[in-house]
Design a protein around this motif. Structure first.
Motif, short mmCIF file in Angstrom:
data_model
loop_
_atom_site.label_atom_id
_atom_site.label_comp_id
_atom_site.label_asym_id
_atom_site.label_seq_id
_atom_site.Cartn_x
_atom_site.Cartn_y
_atom_site.Cartn_z
N ALA A 28 -33.66 22.21 111.90
CA ALA A 28 -35.10 22.42 112.09
C ALA A 28 -35.85 21.12 112.35
O ALA A 28 -37.03 21.01 112.06
N GLY A 29 -35.18 20.11 112.90
CA GLY A 29 -35.88 18.88 113.23
C GLY A 29 -35.56 17.74 112.30
O GLY A 29 -35.52 16.59 112.69
N ARG A 30 -35.33 18.03 111.04
CA ARG A 30 -34.94 17.00 110.08
C ARG A 30 -33.43 16.86 110.08
O ARG A 30 -32.72 17.85 110.22
N ARG A 108 -38.36 26.54 120.74
CA ARG A 108 -37.18 26.40 119.88
C ARG A 108 -37.51 26.81 118.44
O ARG A 108 -36.70 27.44 117.76
N ARG A 109 -38.71 26.47 117.99
CA ARG A 109 -39.12 26.86 116.62
C ARG A 109 -39.17 28.38 116.49
O ARG A 109 -38.74 28.93 115.49
N LYS A 110 -39.72 29.03 117.51
CA LYS A 110 -39.79 30.50 117.47
C LYS A 110 -38.39 31.10 117.48
O LYS A 110 -38.13 32.09 116.78
N GLU A 111 -37.50 30.49 118.25
CA GLU A 111 -36.10 30.92 118.28
C GLU A 111 -35.46 30.77 116.90
O GLU A 111 -34.75 31.66 116.42
N LEU A 112 -35.73 29.64 116.26
CA LEU A 112 -35.19 29.39 114.92
C LEU A 112 -35.75 30.40 113.91
O LEU A 112 -35.02 30.87 113.03
N CYS A 113 -37.03 30.75 114.05
CA CYS A 113 -37.63 31.75 113.16
C CYS A 113 -36.95 33.11 113.32
O CYS A 113 -36.74 33.83 112.34
N ASP A 176 -40.47 30.91 103.30
CA ASP A 176 -40.46 29.46 103.07
C ASP A 176 -39.79 28.72 104.22
O ASP A 176 -40.28 27.68 104.69
N LYS A 177 -38.66 29.24 104.70
CA LYS A 177 -37.94 28.58 105.79
C LYS A 177 -38.75 28.64 107.08
O LYS A 177 -38.82 27.66 107.83
N GLU A 178 -39.39 29.77 107.36
CA GLU A 178 -40.23 29.88 108.55
C GLU A 178 -41.39 28.90 108.49
O GLU A 178 -41.71 28.25 109.49
N LYS A 179 -41.98 28.78 107.31
CA LYS A 179 -43.10 27.83 107.13
C LYS A 179 -42.60 26.40 107.39
O LYS A 179 -43.28 25.62 108.06
N GLU A 180 -41.43 26.08 106.86
CA GLU A 180 -40.84 24.75 107.06
C GLU A 180 -40.60 24.48 108.55
O GLU A 180 -40.94 23.41 109.05
N ILE A 181 -40.05 25.46 109.25
CA ILE A 181 -39.75 25.30 110.67
C ILE A 181 -41.03 25.12 111.48
O ILE A 181 -41.12 24.25 112.34
N MET A 182 -42.03 25.92 111.21
CA MET A 182 -43.26 25.88 112.01
C MET A 182 -44.14 24.68 111.68
O MET A 182 -44.98 24.29 112.47
N SER A 183 -43.94 24.06 110.51
CA SER A 183 -44.80 22.93 110.11
C SER A 183 -44.25 21.59 110.55
O SER A 183 -44.88 20.56 110.35
N ILE A 184 -43.08 21.56 111.14
CA ILE A 184 -42.48 20.28 111.55
C ILE A 184 -43.25 19.70 112.71
O ILE A 184 -43.60 20.36 113.64
#
Length: 184
Positions: A28-30, A108-113, A176-184
């Motif tokens: 997710a970017g990190r 990519r974030r939407k895909e990850l979600c 929580d994971k979706e929030k983490e992905i979208m806040s990066i």
């Protein structure tokens, strides 16, 4: 009856733990060493996890550094990373391999979600399957005379409460994971 409920709860907990492990492998970017968990390297003919043959560190938030104990394995590790679905090109300087994680795009974030939701749904299905199997056990226990009808209904109510709790845990983990992905 209590042992059966406890066994069902343990299986449900394993489903949630498995979900969290799957979430750790989502890039997710990190930079996190967990993204390398599923990558196996051919080490003298034996598939070996990267963690078993190298030190993995994060010198910067978006960079993973892989330092193999045997320098001769650098090429094999590099090949395994390229062949994986990680989507990152490793940089090999002869001593260490560096993986730079780019900032994910909105697409990519939407895909990850979507992937996160899919994993969450799979975990819920697993929890519900445990509930179904346990209810079947209660029915066979009643049929064999080990449980009365009232005990069976009571056990099913308790089982439903446990199921609801774990489904809520899955929903919370997904959110929580979706929030983490979208806040990066």
């Amino acid at each position: 009856m209590k042992a059966t409920l406890k066994a069902a709860e343990d299986k449900m907990l394993k489903s949630v733990t498995s979900l969290e492990n799957n979430f750790a492998t989502i890039r997710a970017g990190r930079a996190t060493p967990a993204v390398l968990d599923k990558i196996m390297v051919d080490y003298y003919g034996t598939p070996t996890a990267i963690q078993a043959m190298a030190a993995i560190s994060t010198p910067e938030p978006r960079v993973l550094m892989i330092q193999p104990w045997d320098k001769g394995t650098l090429k094999n590790i590099e090949k395994a990373i390229l062949a994986s679905d990680l989507g990152i090109t490793p940089m090999n300087d002869g001593n260490v391999i560096r993986l730079s994680f780019p900032q994910p795009t909105e697409e990519r974030r939407k895909e990850l979600c979507k992937t996160v939701k899919k994993y969450g749904e799979e975990a819920k299905v697993s929890v519900r399957n445990v509930r179904r199997d346990t209810i079947d056990k209660f029915k066979s226990m009643k049929k064999n005379g080990e449980l009365t009808e009232d005990d069976q209904k009571d056990a099913e109510k308790k089982l439903q409460k446990i199921t609801d709790k774990y489904c809520e845990d899955v929903d919370k983990a997904v959110a929580d994971k979706e929030k983490e992905i979208m806040s990066i």
